[in-house]
Design a protein around this motif. Structure first.
Motif, PDB file in Angstrom:
ATOM      1  N   ARG A  31     -15.956  38.579  76.881  1.00  0.00           N
ATOM      2  CA  ARG A  31     -14.798  37.740  76.959  1.00  0.00           C
ATOM      3  C   ARG A  31     -14.146  37.338  75.767  1.00  0.00           C
ATOM      4  NH1 ARG A  31     -14.277  32.078  78.100  1.00  0.00           N
ATOM      5  NH2 ARG A  31     -12.504  31.733  79.295  1.00  0.00           N
ATOM      6  N   SER A  32     -14.965  37.028  74.676  1.00  0.00           N
ATOM      7  CA  SER A  32     -14.485  36.712  73.423  1.00  0.00           C
ATOM      8  C   SER A  32     -14.205  37.681  72.243  1.00  0.00           C
ATOM      9  CB  SER A  32     -15.477  35.515  72.825  1.00  0.00           C
ATOM     10  OG  SER A  32     -15.679  34.667  73.688  1.00  0.00           O
ATOM     11  N   SER A  33     -14.173  38.789  72.733  1.00  0.00           N
ATOM     12  CA  SER A  33     -13.860  39.996  71.711  1.00  0.00           C
ATOM     13  C   SER A  33     -12.868  39.789  70.727  1.00  0.00           C
ATOM     14  CB  SER A  33     -13.775  41.283  72.520  1.00  0.00           C
ATOM     15  OG  SER A  33     -13.658  42.425  71.533  1.00  0.00           O
ATOM     16  N   GLY A  34     -12.970  39.668  69.596  1.00  0.00           N
ATOM     17  CA  GLY A  34     -11.982  39.759  68.481  1.00  0.00           C
ATOM     18  C   GLY A  34     -11.510  38.350  68.309  1.00  0.00           C
ATOM     19  N   LEU A  35     -12.347  37.425  68.809  1.00  0.00           N
ATOM     20  CA  LEU A  35     -11.924  35.957  68.653  1.00  0.00           C
ATOM     21  C   LEU A  35     -12.884  35.312  67.173  1.00  0.00           C
ATOM     22  CD1 LEU A  35     -11.871  34.063  72.047  1.00  0.00           C
ATOM     23  CD2 LEU A  35      -9.915  34.810  70.524  1.00  0.00           C
ATOM     24  N   PRO A  36     -12.518  34.510  66.656  1.00  0.00           N
ATOM     25  CA  PRO A  36     -13.262  33.781  65.393  1.00  0.00           C
ATOM     26  C   PRO A  36     -14.601  33.425  65.998  1.00  0.00           C
ATOM     27  CG  PRO A  36     -11.219  32.623  65.630  1.00  0.00           C
ATOM     28  CD  PRO A  36     -11.298  33.602  66.846  1.00  0.00           C
ATOM     29  N   PRO A  37     -15.767  33.637  65.152  1.00  0.00           N
ATOM     30  CA  PRO A  37     -16.986  33.250  65.474  1.00  0.00           C
ATOM     31  C   PRO A  37     -17.037  31.614  65.831  1.00  0.00           C
ATOM     32  CG  PRO A  37     -17.060  34.291  63.452  1.00  0.00           C
ATOM     33  CD  PRO A  37     -15.605  34.045  63.692  1.00  0.00           C
ATOM     34  N   ASP A  38     -16.251  30.922  65.542  1.00  0.00           N
ATOM     35  CA  ASP A  38     -16.349  29.382  65.975  1.00  0.00           C
ATOM     36  C   ASP A  38     -16.068  29.331  67.533  1.00  0.00           C
ATOM     37  OD1 ASP A  38     -16.876  28.423  63.531  1.00  0.00           O
ATOM     38  OD2 ASP A  38     -15.120  27.844  63.089  1.00  0.00           O
ATOM     39  N   ALA A  39     -15.052  30.359  68.109  1.00  0.00           N
ATOM     40  CA  ALA A  39     -14.799  30.277  69.422  1.00  0.00           C
ATOM     41  C   ALA A  39     -15.794  30.847  70.192  1.00  0.00           C
ATOM     42  CB  ALA A  39     -13.419  31.158  69.609  1.00  0.00           C
ATOM     43  N   PHE A  40     -16.619  31.929  69.793  1.00  0.00           N
ATOM     44  CA  PHE A  40     -17.805  32.238  70.334  1.00  0.00           C
ATOM     45  C   PHE A  40     -18.886  31.177  70.580  1.00  0.00           C
ATOM     46  CE2 PHE A  40     -21.767  34.563  70.319  1.00  0.00           C
ATOM     47  CZ  PHE A  40     -21.620  35.377  70.956  1.00  0.00           C
ATOM     48  N   ARG A  41     -19.000  30.428  69.337  1.00  0.00           N
ATOM     49  CA  ARG A  41     -19.996  29.376  69.494  1.00  0.00           C
ATOM     50  C   ARG A  41     -19.891  28.499  70.335  1.00  0.00           C
ATOM     51  NH1 ARG A  41     -19.644  29.515  64.018  1.00  0.00           N
ATOM     52  NH2 ARG A  41     -21.033  31.270  63.054  1.00  0.00           N
ATOM     53  N   ARG A  42     -18.643  27.994  70.347  1.00  0.00           N
ATOM     54  CA  ARG A  42     -18.044  26.788  71.302  1.00  0.00           C
ATOM     55  C   ARG A  42     -18.376  27.190  72.655  1.00  0.00           C
ATOM     56  NH1 ARG A  42     -13.822  26.293  67.614  1.00  0.00           N
ATOM     57  NH2 ARG A  42     -12.420  27.529  68.994  1.00  0.00           N
ATOM     58  N   GLU A  43     -18.052  28.496  73.056  1.00  0.00           N
ATOM     59  CA  GLU A  43     -18.108  29.134  74.409  1.00  0.00           C
ATOM     60  C   GLU A  43     -19.650  28.905  74.831  1.00  0.00           C
ATOM     61  OE1 GLU A  43     -16.698  30.845  77.894  1.00  0.00           O
ATOM     62  OE2 GLU A  43     -15.510  29.811  76.416  1.00  0.00           O
ATOM     63  N   ARG A  44     -20.477  29.561  73.931  1.00  0.00           N
ATOM     64  CA  ARG A  44     -21.924  29.631  73.984  1.00  0.00           C
ATOM     65  C   ARG A  44     -22.315  28.312  74.460  1.00  0.00           C
ATOM     66  NH1 ARG A  44     -25.248  30.588  68.997  1.00  0.00           N
ATOM     67  NH2 ARG A  44     -24.574  28.377  68.831  1.00  0.00           N
ATOM     68  N   ASP A  45     -22.064  27.450  73.513  1.00  0.00           N
ATOM     69  CA  ASP A  45     -22.672  25.964  73.535  1.00  0.00           C
ATOM     70  C   ASP A  45     -22.175  25.291  74.997  1.00  0.00           C
ATOM     71  OD1 ASP A  45     -23.806  26.453  71.187  1.00  0.00           O
ATOM     72  OD2 ASP A  45     -22.405  25.279  70.108  1.00  0.00           O
ATOM     73  N   GLY A  46     -20.886  25.450  75.294  1.00  0.00           N
ATOM     74  CA  GLY A  46     -20.302  24.943  76.489  1.00  0.00           C
ATOM     75  C   GLY A  46     -21.029  25.869  77.982  1.00  0.00           C
ATOM     76  N   LEU A  47     -21.236  26.861  77.629  1.00  0.00           N
ATOM     77  CA  LEU A  47     -21.878  27.297  78.865  1.00  0.00           C
ATOM     78  C   LEU A  47     -23.337  26.944  78.832  1.00  0.00           C
ATOM     79  CD1 LEU A  47     -20.373  30.883  78.873  1.00  0.00           C
ATOM     80  CD2 LEU A  47     -20.336  29.114  80.647  1.00  0.00           C
ATOM     81  N   ALA A  48     -24.032  26.926  77.738  1.00  0.00           N
ATOM     82  CA  ALA A  48     -25.367  26.285  77.748  1.00  0.00           C
ATOM     83  C   ALA A  48     -25.632  24.817  78.331  1.00  0.00           C
ATOM     84  CB  ALA A  48     -26.208  26.453  76.364  1.00  0.00           C
ATOM     85  N   GLU A  49     -24.466  23.932  78.019  1.00  0.00           N
ATOM     86  CA  GLU A  49     -24.533  22.833  78.340  1.00  0.00           C
ATOM     87  C   GLU A  49     -24.389  22.464  80.069  1.00  0.00           C
ATOM     88  OE1 GLU A  49     -21.882  18.937  77.990  1.00  0.00           O
ATOM     89  OE2 GLU A  49     -22.040  20.051  76.082  1.00  0.00           O
ATOM     90  N   HIS A  50     -23.327  23.508  80.402  1.00  0.00           N
ATOM     91  CA  HIS A  50     -23.087  23.432  81.809  1.00  0.00           C
ATOM     92  C   HIS A  50     -24.239  24.063  82.488  1.00  0.00           C
ATOM     93  CE1 HIS A  50     -20.661  23.622  85.474  1.00  0.00           C
ATOM     94  NE2 HIS A  50     -21.128  25.118  85.696  1.00  0.00           N
ATOM     95  N   PHE A  51     -25.374  25.050  81.833  1.00  0.00           N
ATOM     96  CA  PHE A  51     -26.251  25.540  82.621  1.00  0.00           C
ATOM     97  C   PHE A  51     -27.401  24.496  82.641  1.00  0.00           C
ATOM     98  CE2 PHE A  51     -30.542  27.534  82.440  1.00  0.00           C
ATOM     99  CZ  PHE A  51     -30.368  28.726  83.377  1.00  0.00           C
ATOM    100  N   SER A  52     -27.734  23.766  81.754  1.00  0.00           N
ATOM    101  CA  SER A  52     -28.463  22.843  81.413  1.00  0.00           C
ATOM    102  C   SER A  52     -28.021  21.493  82.521  1.00  0.00           C
ATOM    103  CB  SER A  52     -28.515  21.920  80.317  1.00  0.00           C
ATOM    104  OG  SER A  52     -29.143  22.750  79.228  1.00  0.00           O
ATOM    105  N   TYR A  53     -26.828  21.126  82.917  1.00  0.00           N
ATOM    106  CA  TYR A  53     -26.469  20.295  83.716  1.00  0.00           C
ATOM    107  C   TYR A  53     -26.791  20.836  85.268  1.00  0.00           C
ATOM    108  CZ  TYR A  53     -23.092  17.605  86.564  1.00  0.00           C
ATOM    109  OH  TYR A  53     -22.659  16.753  87.496  1.00  0.00           O
ATOM    110  N   LYS A  54     -26.602  22.066  85.421  1.00  0.00           N
ATOM    111  CA  LYS A  54     -26.817  22.494  86.783  1.00  0.00           C
ATOM    112  C   LYS A  54     -28.071  22.523  87.197  1.00  0.00           C
ATOM    113  CE  LYS A  54     -22.519  23.105  88.519  1.00  0.00           C
ATOM    114  NZ  LYS A  54     -22.190  22.621  89.854  1.00  0.00           N
ATOM    115  N   THR A  55     -28.971  23.296  86.279  1.00  0.00           N
ATOM    116  CA  THR A  55     -30.334  23.450  86.706  1.00  0.00           C
ATOM    117  C   THR A  55     -31.569  22.745  85.835  1.00  0.00           C
ATOM    118  OG1 THR A  55     -30.430  24.935  84.623  1.00  0.00           O
ATOM    119  CG2 THR A  55     -29.695  25.910  86.670  1.00  0.00           C
ATOM    120  N   GLY A  56     -31.110  21.883  85.108  1.00  0.00           N
ATOM    121  CA  GLY A  56     -32.263  21.128  84.189  1.00  0.00           C
ATOM    122  C   GLY A  56     -32.850  21.902  83.271  1.00  0.00           C
ATOM    123  N   ALA A  57     -32.627  23.279  83.156  1.00  0.00           N
ATOM    124  CA  ALA A  57     -33.156  24.259  82.290  1.00  0.00           C
ATOM    125  C   ALA A  57     -32.574  24.359  81.043  1.00  0.00           C
ATOM    126  CB  ALA A  57     -33.849  25.372  82.969  1.00  0.00           C
TER     127      ALA A  57
END
Length: 96
Positions: A31-57
């Motif tokens: 999804r983030s191909s060609g975007l700056p590394p900061d965009a990649f990190r923001r997306e990764r961290d956002g999805l990790a936070e959402h995963f933790s919220y939904k699953t507790g893991a």
């Protein structure tokens, strides 16, 4: 349980969070191909936070080398230059 090539005889037990972590990273890569590394990190961290919220893991991401924006730009320019050079050489030497 992961079955390799669908064979019930070839199976491995895998942690769900490790499996989900790899799936999230692959999704972001596509999804983030060609975007700056900061965009990649923001997306990764956002999805990790959402995963933790939904699953507790928590997802697991190994800390690794992230390509700088300058290095990525140089790669893109190099690919363009190489493409132009290959085109000129093909025309010059009569390649189809």
């Amino acid at each position: 349980m992961v079955y390799w090539q669908g064979s019930p005889d070839r199976k491995t037990e895998v942690s769900a969070t490790l499996f989900a972590s790899q799936a999230v990273l692959r999704y972001i890569e596509l999804r983030s191909s060609g975007l700056p590394p900061d965009a990649f990190r923001r997306e990764r961290d956002g999805l990790a936070e959402h995963f933790s919220y939904k699953t507790g893991a928590s997802l697991y991401f190994a800390e690794g080398w992230m390509e700088s924006e300058n290095a990525a730009t140089m790669k893109r320019w190099g690919a363009k230059v190489f493409g132009v050079l290959a085109s000129v050489l093909a025309k010059h030497f009569g390649a189809p």
